[in-house]
Design a protein around this motif. Structure first.
Motif, PDB file in Angstrom:
ATOM      1  N   ARG A   1       5.439   4.598  -3.617  1.00 36.51           N
ATOM      2  CA  ARG A   1       4.303   4.936  -2.455  1.00 36.51           C
ATOM      3  C   ARG A   1       2.988   5.398  -3.052  1.00 36.51           C
ATOM      4  O   ARG A   1       1.853   5.250  -2.426  1.00 36.51           O
ATOM      5  CB  ARG A   1       4.967   6.048  -1.732  1.00 36.51           C
ATOM      6  CG  ARG A   1       5.813   5.581  -0.744  1.00 36.51           C
ATOM      7  CD  ARG A   1       6.357   6.802   0.129  1.00 36.51           C
ATOM      8  NE  ARG A   1       7.585   6.388   1.049  1.00 36.51           N
ATOM      9  CZ  ARG A   1       8.111   7.204   1.867  1.00 36.51           C
ATOM     10  NH1 ARG A   1       7.876   8.346   1.903  1.00 36.51           N
ATOM     11  NH2 ARG A   1       9.039   6.586   2.861  1.00 36.51           N
ATOM     12  N   LYS A   2       2.987   5.977  -4.122  1.00 44.79           N
ATOM     13  CA  LYS A   2       1.928   6.525  -4.629  1.00 44.79           C
ATOM     14  C   LYS A   2       1.154   5.473  -5.336  1.00 44.79           C
ATOM     15  O   LYS A   2      -0.199   5.425  -5.055  1.00 44.79           O
ATOM     16  CB  LYS A   2       2.179   7.597  -6.069  1.00 44.79           C
ATOM     17  CG  LYS A   2       2.795   8.828  -5.537  1.00 44.79           C
ATOM     18  CD  LYS A   2       3.013   9.817  -6.915  1.00 44.79           C
ATOM     19  CE  LYS A   2       3.452  11.030  -6.380  1.00 44.79           C
ATOM     20  NZ  LYS A   2       3.784  11.880  -7.716  1.00 44.79           N
TER      21      LYS A   2
ATOM     22  N   LYS B   1       1.090   2.592  -3.973  1.00 43.92           N
ATOM     23  CA  LYS B   1       0.433   1.857  -2.658  1.00 43.92           C
ATOM     24  C   LYS B   1      -0.866   2.506  -2.084  1.00 43.92           C
ATOM     25  O   LYS B   1      -1.719   1.999  -1.800  1.00 43.92           O
ATOM     26  CB  LYS B   1       1.488   1.628  -1.490  1.00 43.92           C
ATOM     27  CG  LYS B   1       2.528   0.666  -1.676  1.00 43.92           C
ATOM     28  CD  LYS B   1       3.507   0.705  -0.716  1.00 43.92           C
ATOM     29  CE  LYS B   1       4.697  -0.170  -0.998  1.00 43.92           C
ATOM     30  NZ  LYS B   1       5.624  -0.213   0.267  1.00 43.92           N
ATOM     31  N   TRP B   2      -0.546   3.984  -2.263  1.00 47.94           N
ATOM     32  CA  TRP B   2      -1.819   4.888  -1.521  1.00 47.94           C
ATOM     33  C   TRP B   2      -2.833   4.600  -2.407  1.00 47.94           C
ATOM     34  O   TRP B   2      -3.957   4.705  -2.136  1.00 47.94           O
ATOM     35  CB  TRP B   2      -1.127   6.168  -1.532  1.00 47.94           C
ATOM     36  CG  TRP B   2      -0.443   6.617  -0.389  1.00 47.94           C
ATOM     37  CD1 TRP B   2       0.761   6.893   0.022  1.00 47.94           C
ATOM     38  CD2 TRP B   2      -1.233   6.817   0.823  1.00 47.94           C
ATOM     39  NE1 TRP B   2       0.979   7.156   1.106  1.00 47.94           N
ATOM     40  CE2 TRP B   2      -0.335   7.124   1.919  1.00 47.94           C
ATOM     41  CE3 TRP B   2      -2.586   6.678   1.649  1.00 47.94           C
ATOM     42  CZ2 TRP B   2      -0.429   7.216   3.295  1.00 47.94           C
ATOM     43  CZ3 TRP B   2      -3.063   7.092   2.728  1.00 47.94           C
ATOM     44  CH2 TRP B   2      -1.683   7.222   3.509  1.00 47.94           C
ATOM     45  N   CYS B   3      -2.582   4.694  -3.853  1.00 43.83           N
ATOM     46  CA  CYS B   3      -3.734   4.583  -4.757  1.00 43.83           C
ATOM     47  C   CYS B   3      -4.548   3.275  -4.619  1.00 43.83           C
ATOM     48  O   CYS B   3      -5.843   3.331  -4.481  1.00 43.83           O
ATOM     49  CB  CYS B   3      -3.422   4.766  -6.165  1.00 43.83           C
ATOM     50  SG  CYS B   3      -2.799   6.359  -6.817  1.00 43.83           S
TER      51      CYS B   3
ATOM     52  N   LEU C   1      -4.599   1.505  -1.812  1.00 45.18           N
ATOM     53  CA  LEU C   1      -5.508   1.710  -0.601  1.00 45.18           C
ATOM     54  C   LEU C   1      -6.665   2.193  -0.711  1.00 45.18           C
ATOM     55  O   LEU C   1      -7.630   1.922  -0.205  1.00 45.18           O
ATOM     56  CB  LEU C   1      -4.723   2.022   0.603  1.00 45.18           C
ATOM     57  CG  LEU C   1      -5.147   2.542   1.789  1.00 45.18           C
ATOM     58  CD1 LEU C   1      -5.805   1.093   2.447  1.00 45.18           C
ATOM     59  CD2 LEU C   1      -4.173   3.208   2.969  1.00 45.18           C
ATOM     60  N   LEU C   2      -6.539   3.502  -1.275  1.00 44.61           N
ATOM     61  CA  LEU C   2      -7.933   4.358  -1.319  1.00 44.61           C
ATOM     62  C   LEU C   2      -8.642   3.693  -2.268  1.00 44.61           C
ATOM     63  O   LEU C   2     -10.104   3.886  -2.000  1.00 44.61           O
ATOM     64  CB  LEU C   2      -7.350   5.936  -1.948  1.00 44.61           C
ATOM     65  CG  LEU C   2      -6.502   6.509  -0.835  1.00 44.61           C
ATOM     66  CD1 LEU C   2      -6.009   7.920  -1.755  1.00 44.61           C
ATOM     67  CD2 LEU C   2      -7.120   6.883   0.135  1.00 44.61           C
TER      68      LEU C   2
ATOM     69  N   MET D   1      -3.117  -1.629   3.874  1.00 38.70           N
ATOM     70  CA  MET D   1      -2.844  -0.445   4.704  1.00 38.70           C
ATOM     71  C   MET D   1      -1.382  -0.557   5.473  1.00 38.70           C
ATOM     72  O   MET D   1      -0.616   0.326   5.412  1.00 38.70           O
ATOM     73  CB  MET D   1      -4.158  -0.353   5.991  1.00 38.70           C
ATOM     74  CG  MET D   1      -4.281   1.104   6.443  1.00 38.70           C
ATOM     75  SD  MET D   1      -5.285   0.959   7.654  1.00 38.70           S
ATOM     76  CE  MET D   1      -6.899   1.279   6.802  1.00 38.70           C
TER      77      MET D   1
ATOM     78  N   VAL E   1       1.347   0.499   3.061  1.00 40.28           N
ATOM     79  CA  VAL E   1       1.358   1.956   3.189  1.00 40.28           C
ATOM     80  C   VAL E   1       2.302   2.481   4.163  1.00 40.28           C
ATOM     81  O   VAL E   1       3.281   3.270   4.280  1.00 40.28           O
ATOM     82  CB  VAL E   1       0.087   2.733   2.876  1.00 40.28           C
ATOM     83  CG1 VAL E   1       0.209   4.205   3.214  1.00 40.28           C
ATOM     84  CG2 VAL E   1      -0.572   2.479   1.598  1.00 40.28           C
TER      85      VAL E   1
ATOM     86  N   ASP F   1       6.381   2.089   5.491  1.00 37.53           N
ATOM     87  CA  ASP F   1       7.432   3.024   4.821  1.00 37.53           C
ATOM     88  C   ASP F   1       7.553   4.032   5.714  1.00 37.53           C
ATOM     89  O   ASP F   1       8.150   5.054   5.540  1.00 37.53           O
ATOM     90  CB  ASP F   1       6.702   3.716   3.417  1.00 37.53           C
ATOM     91  CG  ASP F   1       6.559   2.328   2.454  1.00 37.53           C
ATOM     92  OD1 ASP F   1       7.367   1.570   2.344  1.00 37.53           O
ATOM     93  OD2 ASP F   1       5.920   2.837   1.355  1.00 37.53           O
ATOM     94  N   TYR F   2       6.803   4.210   6.735  1.00 37.90           N
ATOM     95  CA  TYR F   2       6.756   5.352   7.903  1.00 37.90           C
ATOM     96  C   TYR F   2       7.078   5.179   9.022  1.00 37.90           C
ATOM     97  O   TYR F   2       7.044   6.063   9.954  1.00 37.90           O
ATOM     98  CB  TYR F   2       5.408   6.198   7.650  1.00 37.90           C
ATOM     99  CG  TYR F   2       4.915   6.594   6.377  1.00 37.90           C
ATOM    100  CD1 TYR F   2       5.379   7.764   5.803  1.00 37.90           C
ATOM    101  CD2 TYR F   2       4.089   5.917   5.571  1.00 37.90           C
ATOM    102  CE1 TYR F   2       5.074   8.534   4.530  1.00 37.90           C
ATOM    103  CE2 TYR F   2       3.602   6.383   4.451  1.00 37.90           C
ATOM    104  CZ  TYR F   2       4.269   7.427   3.552  1.00 37.90           C
ATOM    105  OH  TYR F   2       3.983   7.883   2.671  1.00 37.90           O
TER     106      TYR F   2
ATOM    107  N   THR G   1      -2.063  -0.206  12.034  1.00 41.50           N
ATOM    108  CA  THR G   1      -2.871  -0.588  10.925  1.00 41.50           C
ATOM    109  C   THR G   1      -4.021  -1.376  11.330  1.00 41.50           C
ATOM    110  O   THR G   1      -5.053  -1.158  11.077  1.00 41.50           O
ATOM    111  CB  THR G   1      -1.982  -1.816   9.978  1.00 41.50           C
ATOM    112  OG1 THR G   1      -0.841  -0.861   9.412  1.00 41.50           O
ATOM    113  CG2 THR G   1      -2.863  -1.906   8.923  1.00 41.50           C
TER     114      THR G   1
END
Length: 146
Positions: A3-4, A6-8, A10-11, A74, A77, A80-81, A91
């Motif tokens: 997850r980290k 994926k977030w990285c 995306l950012l 996006m 990420v 997963d939620y 999205t």
């Protein structure tokens, strides 16, 4: 950990889009000019395609591609939620909002303008990505049933 990452990603991509938008009008035109020079290796490619200048097409294709990629990142990420149907729409809404803020940002950059037409092109890139994801899921489901 996944997850980290994926977030990285995306950012990082959002920062890349921000930095492209933060270029002045002249810097942005020069970047497009470099891509035009790459296309010049194809002597059969006219300066205008279907009555539209190559420079314009390159710039709009860049918008479309940037936000196509943004949608994919996006989506990876957000999936997963929540459930697929909601994630697809959330999205796309996220892509639309980021495109709006990106064009608003350009209003404050010398030589740049904000354009709702670009927001639509950006959102169209996200819409194509969403369609391809839906098609992929549909094919997977059909394949499992067979």
């Amino acid at each position: 950990m996944k997850r980290k990452i994926k977030w990285c990603l995306l950012l990082a991509w959002m920062i890349v889009i921000f930095l492209f938008s933060h270029q002045t009008g002249q810097q942005s035109s020069e970047s497009s000019g470099l891509v035009e020079k790459l296309f010049s290796i194809f002597p059969f490619l006219p300066d205008q395609i279907l009555g539209v200048e190559l420079h314009f097409l390159i710039r709009k294709a860049a918008h479309f591609t940037e936000y196509f990629i943004l949608y994919l990142l996006m989506f990876s990420v957000f999936i997963d939620y929540a459930v697929l149907r909601r994630v697809l729409l959330y999205t796309l809404f996220g892509v639309f909002l980021y495109a709006c803020t990106d064009e608003w940002h350009q209003l404050f950059v010398p030589g740049r303008v904000g354009s709702f037409k670009d927001v639509c092109i950006d959102t169209a890139g996200g819409t194509l990505a969403m369609g391809l994801i839906l098609l992929s899921y549909y094919i997977q489901i059909k394949h499992k049933r067979a």
